[in-house]
Design a protein around this motif. Sequence first.
Motif, PDB file in Angstrom:
ATOM      1  N   ARG A 184      12.172   3.001   2.340  1.00  0.00           N
ATOM      2  CA  ARG A 184      12.993   2.715   1.160  1.00  0.00           C
ATOM      3  C   ARG A 184      12.224   3.068  -0.122  1.00  0.00           C
ATOM      4  NH1 ARG A 184      16.576  -2.672  -0.009  1.00  0.00           N
ATOM      5  NH2 ARG A 184      17.001  -2.440   2.198  1.00  0.00           N
ATOM      6  N   GLY A 233       7.075  -2.921   8.475  1.00  0.00           N
ATOM      7  CA  GLY A 233       8.345  -3.490   8.022  1.00  0.00           C
ATOM      8  C   GLY A 233       8.426  -3.795   6.544  1.00  0.00           C
ATOM      9  N   LYS A 268       8.571   1.039   3.650  1.00  0.00           N
ATOM     10  CA  LYS A 268       7.955   2.302   3.226  1.00  0.00           C
ATOM     11  C   LYS A 268       9.027   3.346   2.970  1.00  0.00           C
ATOM     12  CE  LYS A 268       4.896   2.682   6.572  1.00  0.00           C
ATOM     13  NZ  LYS A 268       5.435   3.386   7.611  1.00  0.00           N
ATOM     14  N   ARG A 307       6.803  -4.156  16.116  1.00  0.00           N
ATOM     15  CA  ARG A 307       8.168  -3.605  16.207  1.00  0.00           C
ATOM     16  C   ARG A 307       9.193  -4.719  16.380  1.00  0.00           C
ATOM     17  NH1 ARG A 307       7.337   0.108  13.592  1.00  0.00           N
ATOM     18  NH2 ARG A 307       5.373  -0.923  13.311  1.00  0.00           N
ATOM     19  N   ARG A 365      10.885  -7.486   8.330  1.00  0.00           N
ATOM     20  CA  ARG A 365      11.372  -7.313   9.701  1.00  0.00           C
ATOM     21  C   ARG A 365      11.261  -8.577  10.546  1.00  0.00           C
ATOM     22  NH1 ARG A 365       8.176  -2.726  11.913  1.00  0.00           N
ATOM     23  NH2 ARG A 365       9.697  -1.560  10.698  1.00  0.00           N
ATOM     24  N   GLN A 371       7.302  -2.811  -4.588  1.00  0.00           N
ATOM     25  CA  GLN A 371       7.885  -1.473  -4.385  1.00  0.00           C
ATOM     26  C   GLN A 371       8.120  -0.797  -5.734  1.00  0.00           C
ATOM     27  OE1 GLN A 371      11.245  -2.913  -2.090  1.00  0.00           O
ATOM     28  NE2 GLN A 371      10.318  -2.297  -0.153  1.00  0.00           N
TER      29      GLN A 371
END
Length: 606
Positions: free
Chosen positions: A35, A30, A33, A561, A279, A13
């Motif tokens: 953030r 998860g 993105k 998800r 996630r 990141q």
Amino acid sequence: MFVWKKDDLNREQEDAIFEEDSVFLVACPGSGKTRTLTYKIAYELSRIESKKQFIVAITYTNTAADEIKERVELLGVDIKQLWIGTIHAFCLDWIIKPYGLYHDRLKTGYSIIDPFESEKILTELCEPYKSLKVSYYDCDYIAMPSGCKMLSEDGSKTPYIKKVLIEYGRILRENRQIDFELILHYTNQLILKKPLISVILSNLFKFILIDEYQDTKEIQYHIISSVLKSGRGKTKALIVGDPNQSIYETMGGYPIVKEDLEELIGYKLRKYNLSSNYRSSSKIIEYFDYYKTSDNDIIAGGKNHDYNSIITYNNAIDESNLEDEIVDLIRYNINECKISPNEICVAAPQWYPLAKITRNLITKLPEYSFNGPGMAPFARNLDNFWYKVGRIALTEPDPRIYIRRLRWSAELIEELFDLGVDVNKITNKNFLRFCNSLEINKESGLEYLEVFFFNVSVYFSFEIKSIQRLNDDYNAFFEGATSRIKRAKEENNNTTTESLDNFKKVFKPREGIKVTTIHGTKGEEYDTVIGFGLVNDWVPHFTDDNGDANSSKMLYVLSSRARKNLHLFSERGRSVHRKYAPEGKPPTPCLGEYDFEYDDVVTTSG
Ligand SMILES: Nc1ncnc2c1ncn2[C@@H]1O[C@H](COP(=O)(O)OP(=O)(O)OP(=O)(O)O)[C@@H](O)[C@H]1O
């Protein structure tokens, strides 16, 4: 300069954020993105040197724009030089409003038609073709770089849809209205006709960020690329998304490849990846990885990494027993796996079976609350002035959302100023204080808002009817809400939709078991995901000529998800059709072919 704590971001990141050149960022599900985008915006805002320049961020929805703006604000960075919103808002604010006078169709004035009104016109125009099964839903069209194109691929209906759309265009022209697709169409025409617009904008924008590029329409790349190209690399860009999640292709979504985008903008982009999934458990990741259509790494990097997930697939159950099985699975997840009802989602590929299943789940599980389709009493339309007043009216004066409500209040004052209302001496704090002081004893949400809106008009000394835009928005808001409430009563037998409590729920954090479409789960995450209706003709859709890839993407999005557990159904006997599906639709091919070692869950009904 904005600095962050050591553990806020991971290495990947940070690398994407620190890159000085323009970046094409492919991010697995998860992987944070939002953030990354938020920190990049804050970082760029803190480095901006000229007071006249802007950081521009284009999001897929208004809700995402609002969320990111708020997160940037919470990072303590001044957001005066941030513009964030959807592509439609971008086109309006930066191109149509300032340069519309150069377009024949816009120069004599225009207003944006409310989607509800647009639906009403199209529904009426389809009336003569009712016996041919031509309805409003067939009339979708999209703006393309080469012109507008209708989406329906049903050859037997196209001549009639064409007639409807021509007449629709005539009505809009006569009323000087434009809809969302025309916003894009006219913007593209303007920038082609007046190249200077892109030059001016490239001087104003230091940075342009595009979120969810995989669902961006082709015409949007042309609009943004025109600005980037004019800046010749001076305006930097960050394009982020995941081609594996591009589930809007049949509706015009266009997951552009890096090289094509580079050709449009005229310079190279640096490619980065986000591959750490925070996630899901490793087992869930291993499961959905099978459906990827574009190669990228995914590594389980979050706290659910070692969770002992349960993944089930049932293709033997009959549609008539499906609801009972889902009820048992919900109970199993809540009672045995200790999962909160707010963290459970039931999703299907289409809207059509959702109303019935929600109604029946509510009856069969009275101990839990549900958040199903059509339960929100009004549309989240951020282009509607009264919807925005509604946000303040229906939220409580809670310190945790004080900054947010203050910003909403400032936005309303600014909008009224643009409409010529005298807002002199009114501050966002005063207006908010006034709103908080209103005591309105009404149990119906509609009646409550009517009184609230009236008080607001008195406070600012204007008459709603005397300002056309406010009057149009007012009518669209109430007509839209009345029609939704009526539909909820008819379809769901739901008599609580109109209560003030239900109106307030629209702005409360997610509550209850969610029932939605697979498209509706985009960007969301839940502990447990239950997917049904995974049958051929629905996934892939029978009109889809790229069905194999698109059904993999639908299953990829649905499965990714889930943090912990995943339950999938290809129920038998679904939509029996004498000719096309005498025994009901068969399972979605790529799901049926997947040789995964599924778990068994013994529930009471199965
Ligand atoms: N560096 C990090 N360390 C720990 N957790 C993180 C980090 N970055 C993001 N997260 C968390 O990861 C989760 C997923 O992030 P987010 O919702 O932004 O994912 P996403 O990339 O948008 O996913 P999708 O594309 O599937 O919608 C969030 O709960 C977020 O707080």
